[in-house]
Write an enzyme that holds these catalytic residues in place. Sequence first.
Site, PDB file in Angstrom:
ATOM      1  N   TYR A 143      35.974   4.843  -4.049  1.00 29.66           N
ATOM      2  CA  TYR A 143      35.089   5.282  -5.137  1.00 29.66           C
ATOM      3  C   TYR A 143      34.333   4.075  -5.653  1.00 29.66           C
ATOM      4  CZ  TYR A 143      33.611   7.422  -9.553  1.00 29.66           C
ATOM      5  OH  TYR A 143      32.868   7.910 -10.609  1.00 29.66           O
ATOM      6  N   ASP A 238      33.837  -4.283  -3.947  1.00 28.90           N
ATOM      7  CA  ASP A 238      33.777  -3.622  -5.247  1.00 28.90           C
ATOM      8  C   ASP A 238      35.023  -4.049  -6.009  1.00 28.90           C
ATOM      9  OD1 ASP A 238      33.950  -1.990  -7.422  1.00 28.90           O
ATOM     10  OD2 ASP A 238      33.290  -0.177  -6.382  1.00 28.90           O
ATOM     11  N   LYS A 266      34.579  -3.285 -16.100  1.00 27.90           N
ATOM     12  CA  LYS A 266      35.864  -3.207 -16.814  1.00 27.90           C
ATOM     13  C   LYS A 266      36.245  -4.507 -17.541  1.00 27.90           C
ATOM     14  CE  LYS A 266      37.454   0.568 -13.812  1.00 27.90           C
ATOM     15  NZ  LYS A 266      37.352   1.798 -14.558  1.00 27.90           N
TER      16      LYS A 266
END
Length: 423
Positions: A143, A238, A266
């Site tokens: 994802y 990622d 994040k």
Amino acid sequence: MEKRSTELFAEAIKYIPGGVNSPVRACASVDSTPLFIDHAKGSKITSVDGVEYIDFVESWGPMLLGHAHPEVTEAIIAAVKRGASFGAPCPDEITLAKKVCAALPSVEMVRMVSSGTEATMSALRLARGFTGRKKMIKFDGGYHGHGDAFLASAGSGVATFSIPGTPGVPDAVVSETLIAPYNDLQAVEDHFKRYPDDIAALFVEPCGGNMGLILPEPGFLQGLRDLCSKYGALLVFDEVITGFRVSYNGAQGHFGIKPDLTTLGKIIGGGMPVGAFGGRREIMEKLAPVGPVYQAGTLSGNPVAMASGIATLNILEKSDYAALAARVEKFCASLETIFAKKGIPVCINRIASMFTIFLTGEKVRNFASAKTSNAALTSKLFKGLRERGVNVAPSGFEVAMVSFAHTDEDFARTLAAFDDIKL
Ligand code: HOZ
């Protein structure tokens, strides 16, 4: 115990699709409804009903220092007093960029954006602009945010709700996306052999974090590095989840692999909305205004997010990641003992301050094996933990996050809760 949360959820669904602003947190896949949160501090969150929970979600990763860390909170307040947004450069953008470049040696230049999704979308455009190629490889269950091109065989909410494809994403966009099973170098090589001059980039979470936690097998990441170099495609890590979590130097530091581009989010915002993408100078200088690849954002480099990120990284720089990893390892080993006692097969994947409990007898090494985890039991576990004051992600395809604020008492109470649940 959840009366006010239930009332608020009933109100929310009238005005917000599904009552939530991000699908997984609706808790539907574990046959529950969301807790509405009043406040959070350290390793605990407290619901609007005044119930405190030991939190293993941590806002899905940003709160590695725990919630409302005093120094981060102070930095945020000081920044917001100077102005919430300028739409013009501020000095803290340089400070945070320097810190990111220093921590991740593969990153010579970095651009700030407002979310991980924006980071990956922009990195893909940049990779295509730099290479002049269209195709991209990603992994089954990987994802990378909800950008169109990434919504093929995606993890996180797409996996949680078993959404096969997303209406609104044109076939032409995802037809440039090639899929391979995680940890399968041969499948990746097959794509490269088939399209030797067409693949712009390979996107990989260096530790899969959105189909539950999947660790790269020895040689997998190096193999990806070698294939990308051989075929002239950009290797994009990622690190939205793993950046500053697997180690202060990211997963790339931990595994000793240099990607061409890295996406972040994040933790670098310390809880404020932020994302970033960075990499080799010659690639990054293709971005406007230096180069022709356009990318922009009103809130990019937002002063409050920058201050929060700097304060967070200042503390993390001095934090003992190895000690936290050892505590998490001990905790996971105790969990294995509890499941063995219950006679329930389990595979607990873990690294640094992350783990996922797969309720399966299989070794979980890709999305197919992740899907063998018993969903009904996962749901029962979620509910049992919540009743006992422990908050975990409401899906078997997410990662449990531990923070530096989690105490030995938190671990002991959590183990007791697991022990107590009848599965
Ligand atoms: N997609 C993120 C988890 N991998 C965020 C989910 C949420 O915020 O609800």
